[in-house]
Design an enzyme around this catalytic site. Structure first.
Site, short mmCIF file in Angstrom:
data_model
loop_
_atom_site.label_atom_id
_atom_site.label_comp_id
_atom_site.label_asym_id
_atom_site.label_seq_id
_atom_site.Cartn_x
_atom_site.Cartn_y
_atom_site.Cartn_z
N GLU A 49 37.81 50.93 42.62
CA GLU A 49 36.51 51.24 41.96
C GLU A 49 35.86 50.23 41.20
O GLU A 49 36.74 49.41 40.36
CB GLU A 49 36.95 52.44 41.03
CG GLU A 49 37.39 53.67 41.59
CD GLU A 49 37.73 54.94 40.88
OE1 GLU A 49 37.23 54.85 39.56
OE2 GLU A 49 38.72 55.63 41.18
N ASP A 60 35.30 58.05 29.47
CA ASP A 60 36.19 56.49 29.48
C ASP A 60 36.89 56.75 28.09
O ASP A 60 36.29 56.99 27.03
CB ASP A 60 35.35 55.60 29.15
CG ASP A 60 34.69 55.26 30.80
OD1 ASP A 60 35.17 55.57 31.73
OD2 ASP A 60 33.54 54.68 30.68
#
Length: 275
Positions: A49, A60
């Site tokens: 990724e 995040d």
């Protein structure tokens, strides 16, 4: 055949699971990211990724937010990430690469242009965590046109939407292990195993799990029920700890080796015996 499909077919025929590292591209620099990509591949990563740094992330946690801050300071953009993927491929990388990005940066460039560039750079998939299924028609159409998988995220709270989401999915299904943002965890959502079973029952696509997985014990725990395990914050944290050594030619190789050893540990004995 898309590289993601080919890789999962190979692993399934061999009875093996995939390890999918996540990195923030450009942390600490674009050139070092290329070195890290090759080190991860050498150390047993099956897919990768490529995180696009973003100043206002939805999913995040603090570790990846900090890495995004470092990458943004060095001028990393979506276009630069795609360019780095293309360069890694030209240098011999065979990893299926997945772009992890938020929707607004793609809109600013133009969806059609972005998907065409991803195809040119041999990026196999894209994850857009803030793009709900109900609004992804244009992105899905462009992804299909360019042979790129638009990979969905499914959370433990998605029970009523699981069937709808997986029916439109391609590549693999990314299951979120816990509620909240990314980050190292010692415990996962209480109903995670029932959640994974429900997703697996709804699709023939490979199932990956991520968010919070940080050591071999946790990887092994989910290998029993999933086709792939994603490790992000734990790897990004180690890159951050090696930031200065990675940028010093006299210490870079040793710093890369330490990151690679961590990935080998995540991969476990099955990889060690092949090395």
């Amino acid at each position: 055949m898309n590289r993601i499909d080919r890789k999962f077919a190979e692993l399934r025929s061999a009875g093996k699971n995939a390890l999918i590292p996540f990195i923030t591209v450009g942390d600490p620099t674009a050139d070092v990211t290329l070195d890290i990509i090759h080190e991860l591949e050498k150390s047993g990563a099956d897919l990768l990724e490529l995180g696009v740094p973003y100043s206002d992330p939805l999913a995040d946690g603090p570790v990846i937010q900090e890495s995004s801050g470092r990458a943004l300071k060095s001028g990393i953009t979506v276009l630069k990430v795609i360019e780095i993927a293309k360069q890694a491929r030209s240098e011999g990388s065979e990893l299926p690469m997945i772009l992890f990005t938020y929707y607004n940066p793609l809109l600013r460039i133009g969806l059609e242009r972005v998907f065409e560039l991803m195809k040119e750079s041999d990026i196999s998939g894209v994850i857009i965590p803030d793009l709900p299924m109900e609004e992804d028609a244009e992105a899905k159409q462009l992804a299909e046109r360019n042979g790129i998988h638009l990979i969905p995220l499914i959370a433990p709270t998605s029970s009523e939407r699981v069937q709808k989401i997986v029916s439109r999915a391609s590549g693999f299904i990314y299951c979120v292990s816990s509620m909240g943002v990314t980050g190292v965890r010692s415990e996962f959502h209480a109903g995670v195993d029932d959640f994974l079973a429900s997703v697996k029952a709804a699709t023939d696509l490979p199932i990956a799990i991520g968010f919070g997985i940080s050591n071999r014990e946790q990887v092994e725990r989910f290998e029993k029920t999933c086709d792939a395990v994603v490790v992000g914050s734990a790897i990004v944290r180690r890159i951050g700890e090696q930031e200065h050594r990675l940028q010093d030619e006299s210490t870079k190789q040793d710093a890369l080796k330490q990151i690679g050893e961590f990935v080998r540990d995540l991969k476990g004995a099955s990889y060690q015996t092949q090395s």
